[in-house]
Write a protein that holds these residues in place. Structure first.
Motif, PDB file in Angstrom:
ATOM      1  N   ALA A 435      54.644  67.937  -5.239  1.00 45.33           N
ATOM      2  CA  ALA A 435      54.747  66.812  -6.165  1.00 45.33           C
ATOM      3  C   ALA A 435      55.139  67.280  -7.557  1.00 45.33           C
ATOM      4  O   ALA A 435      54.575  68.236  -8.100  1.00 45.33           O
ATOM      5  CB  ALA A 435      53.426  66.050  -6.218  1.00 45.33           C
ATOM      6  N   LEU A 436      56.114  66.614  -8.141  1.00 46.58           N
ATOM      7  CA  LEU A 436      56.660  66.843  -9.480  1.00 46.58           C
ATOM      8  C   LEU A 436      57.438  68.146  -9.590  1.00 46.58           C
ATOM      9  O   LEU A 436      57.798  68.585 -10.693  1.00 46.58           O
ATOM     10  CB  LEU A 436      55.571  66.783 -10.561  1.00 46.58           C
ATOM     11  N   SER A 437      57.720  68.785  -8.461  1.00 46.44           N
ATOM     12  CA  SER A 437      58.586  69.961  -8.471  1.00 46.44           C
ATOM     13  C   SER A 437      60.035  69.524  -8.682  1.00 46.44           C
ATOM     14  O   SER A 437      60.388  68.361  -8.469  1.00 46.44           O
ATOM     15  CB  SER A 437      58.448  70.717  -7.150  1.00 46.44           C
ATOM     16  N   PHE A 438      60.879  70.454  -9.098  1.00 45.84           N
ATOM     17  CA  PHE A 438      62.307  70.157  -9.180  1.00 45.84           C
ATOM     18  C   PHE A 438      63.115  71.421  -8.930  1.00 45.84           C
ATOM     19  O   PHE A 438      62.608  72.544  -9.058  1.00 45.84           O
ATOM     20  CB  PHE A 438      62.681  69.517 -10.522  1.00 45.84           C
ATOM     21  N   THR A 439      64.364  71.223  -8.549  1.00 45.17           N
ATOM     22  CA  THR A 439      65.292  72.334  -8.369  1.00 45.17           C
ATOM     23  C   THR A 439      66.403  72.203  -9.398  1.00 45.17           C
ATOM     24  O   THR A 439      66.678  71.110  -9.908  1.00 45.17           O
ATOM     25  CB  THR A 439      65.903  72.351  -6.959  1.00 45.17           C
TER      26      THR A 439
END
Length: 638
Positions: A435-439
């Motif tokens: 959750a709330l990770s991004f690439t």
């Protein structure tokens, strides 16, 4: 519970010999199907011939095995990596999760999906050389001998039978397209009839054991696709009409239930997005070819799924490895060295939906698309004129948001942010605690990545690491995952994430989101994250806010692609790759910084591009003790 009790009763009945398909009705071969059109396709045969010859020499590459010893004939019930041979127990009660009993079941099931048999059939079609047909016949006859009906690991999972049926269908169609009378010749009739018997038994097995309720994920779609393709390819029994109708209804229903209206697969995994798409497209094409067309809503959902792939693919074709992945493919129709399954789907989709934006991303009409759509499909692809269409950036149902600039150009910035559900239904089997990770991809090159999956049924520590919070570009609190693991494919507590604001303009993109995964702690913590992309300055500001009252230990993780070089040049971290640079400046309130690559205890600093294969990669973590509500600003420049 009632459904599972019914299936248990049916399992017991079949185990003692009742309600099985041991006796198969005679096949009415006067009923025939209309195969896919392979005529006049422009394919270089050399790669297919070489691949087929290697298979006939007893070698097959899959997962961590390069030219693995498949054998000739293959030992079908053997794990080629551990060399464990599964017992011929009643399949539906065989404990395939017991590694001592069956080895790693993935290594048993993969060659038994028979994707490689299609390669041999393709070589036969392209060369007309009988040796390929005879090699194919030997492989199938050995399978019938070693894998008797309802016995052993290849009669445990309806999904595996469904995939096998789809590949058998392609093999059958390629044989018929090469020599339509071949299987009717006296020397091959017994083989044909034995094959048809097994086909009927496969379909009967699936019809009685669909994956339902909490298990109704991609398995159910694959099972229905296998049954539909089988009933359409071999309409030789009266019951096939019921099988076809039942399977089609399931596919229509599940295509809508398991894929959000915005095109995101509900299992929250990019790998299963392509897996499910293959099932849906293959079934749809077979139905269209045989006068059993699928409704418009079915095709619209497929188009939406392709739009999502397009939106999160960078300018050189990289896609985030969100959620579980196991190198699972429904078919392996291309022998191209640089074949990409996602670009292939876009190439096929560009023709099906007349979408030039799909064509632009695919760039070429690959071999798989040629086999599926024929020469007419390739001509349509080549004749397609460019049109202007804005790339979609907000996928509110699936919870993914795309921030960026200069899409498709050498200067591209592409950020894919996650505020979606953990996974599908109560067990969220293939979801990750991300959750709330991004690439982040810059200029078509991956910088910040999702590290992948690595393992499924074995290596529990590694299984839990790769799907845990510390393996994603987000915040971990008090050393525990956002969601609570209860088994290899089960989560009992789900972090709920939501986007609270998403703004986009020519100058700036902003993403605000939060999740409640740490509200379960004795002192509840709410994690909020804001991303602000300044397009003119080419900078990204990340603001993490932890709303709580007590003391907590927090860690912020950044996972870099394995070919990114990371150096510390205070107050910045510099990450470089092929002349592209990312500068990262952490908040001074972080008290510790750790730069790790290939750490095993505890696991940290790894990436897994393929199932059962992992490689060291740089992970940077910032950590701090907090007391009460706290915010941290991380700045990135590129």
């Amino acid at each position: 519970m009632v459904y599972r009790c019914q299936k248990s009763a049916l399992t017991y009945a079949q185990r003692v010999g009742f309600l099985t398909a041991a006796e198969v009705p005679p096949a009415d071969l006067g009923q025939t199907a209309c195969p896919l059109s392979f005529a006049d396709i422009d394919i270089n045969s050399e790669a297919y011939v070489n691949a087929a010859e290697k298979i006939l020499d007893g070698k097959l590459s899959f997962f961590a095995l390069e030219n693995g010893p498949l054998g000739q004939p293959p030992v079908w019930n053997k794990d080629a990596r551990t060399h464990v041979v599964s017992p011929m127990l009643f399949g539906k009660t065989l404990n395939y999760r017991n590694e001592e009993l069956v080895g790693n079941i993935k290594y048993v099931w993969e060659p038994n999906r028979h994707l490689h048999l299609v390669t041999i059939a393709q070589a036969y079609f392209l060369t007309k050389e009988e040796r390929f047909f005879l090699g194919l016949k030997r492989q199938l006859e050995s399978w019938f001998e070693q894998c008797p009906y309802l016995r052993g690991p290849n009669w445990t999972s309806s999904l595996e039978l469904g995939i096998r049926l789809i590949n058998w269908s392609l093999v059958w169609q390629l044989i018929q397209a090469t020599d339509k009378d071949l299987l009717s010749r006296s020397e091959h009739v017994a083989f044909r009839d034995r094959w048809l018997t097994s086909i009927y038994q496969h379909a009967h097995f699936i019809r009685g054991f669909f994956s339902r309720y909490s298990s109704a994920n991609n398995h159910l779609i694959g099972e229905a696709a296998g049954l539909f393709v089988a009933a359409t390819t071999w309409p030789h029994w009266e019951v096939t009409r019921e099988w076809q109708e039942t399977a089609k209804n399931i596919l229509i229903q599940e295509s809508l239930l398991q894929n959000f209206p915005d095109g995101v697969n509900c299992e929250q995994t990019t790998a299963y997005q392509q897996f499910v798409l293959d099932f849906l497209v293959l079934a749809g094409l077979m139905g269209r070819q045989n006068g059993v067309p699928f409704e418009e809503e079915y095709w619209l959902r497929i188009e939406a799924m392709l739009e999502f792939i397009l939106a999160i693919m960078d300018s050189t074709g990289n896609l985030p490895m969100i959620g579980d992945a196991d190198d699972g493919y429904v078919v392996h129709l291309s022998q191209e060295r640089l074949f990409d399954p996602y670009k292939s789907l876009l190439a096929t989709g560009s023709v099906l939906f007349k979408r030039s934006d799909f064509k632009d991303a695919a760039k070429e009409f690959d071999d798989k698309s040629k086999w599926l759509l024929g020469r007419g499909g390739e001509d349509s692809f080549l004749d397609m004129k460019p049109t202007t269409r804005l790339r979609r950036k907000d996928f509110t149902n699936g919870g993914y948001y795309v921030l960026g600039n200069d899409f498709g150009s050498p200067e591209e910035i592409l950020i894919v942010a996650d505020a979606g559900p953990l996974g599908y239904k109560s067990i969220a089997a293939h979801g990750h605690a991300d959750a709330l990770s991004f690439t982040l991809s810059l200029c078509g090159q991956e910088f910040l990545v999702d590290p992948g999956t690595y393992s499924y049924h074995t290596d529990e520590e590694w299984r839990n690491y790769f799907r845990g919070t510390s393996a994603h570009n987000t915040i971990r609190v008090d050393g525990v995952d956002q969601s609570v693991i209860a088994g290899n494919f089960m989560w009992i507590t789900h972090a709920r994430a939501k986007c609270t604001a998403f703004l986009t303009s020519d100058d700036k993109d902003q993403f605000d989101a939060e999740h409640d995964g740490y509200q379960r702690l004795p002192d509840p913590v709410l994690h909020q994250r804001r991303l602000i992309l300044n397009k003119g300055k080419r900078s990204l500001t990340v603001i993490d806010t932890l709303r709580c009252k007590g003391c907590h230990f927090i860690e912020q993780f950044w996972h870099f692609a394995e070919d990114v070089s990371v150096t510390q040049e205070r107050p910045l971290l510099k990450a470089t790759k092929n002349g592209v640079m990312l500068g990262l400046k952490a908040d001074q309130k972080f008290s510790q910084i750790q730069v790790v690559s290939g750490q095993t205890s505890p696991p940290l600093g790894w990436i897994s591009r393929r199932f059962d294969i992992k490689s060291p990669a740089t992970t940077v973590s910032f950590s701090a003790e907090i007391a009460g509500e706290s915010s941290f600003k991380t700045e990135m420049f590129f």
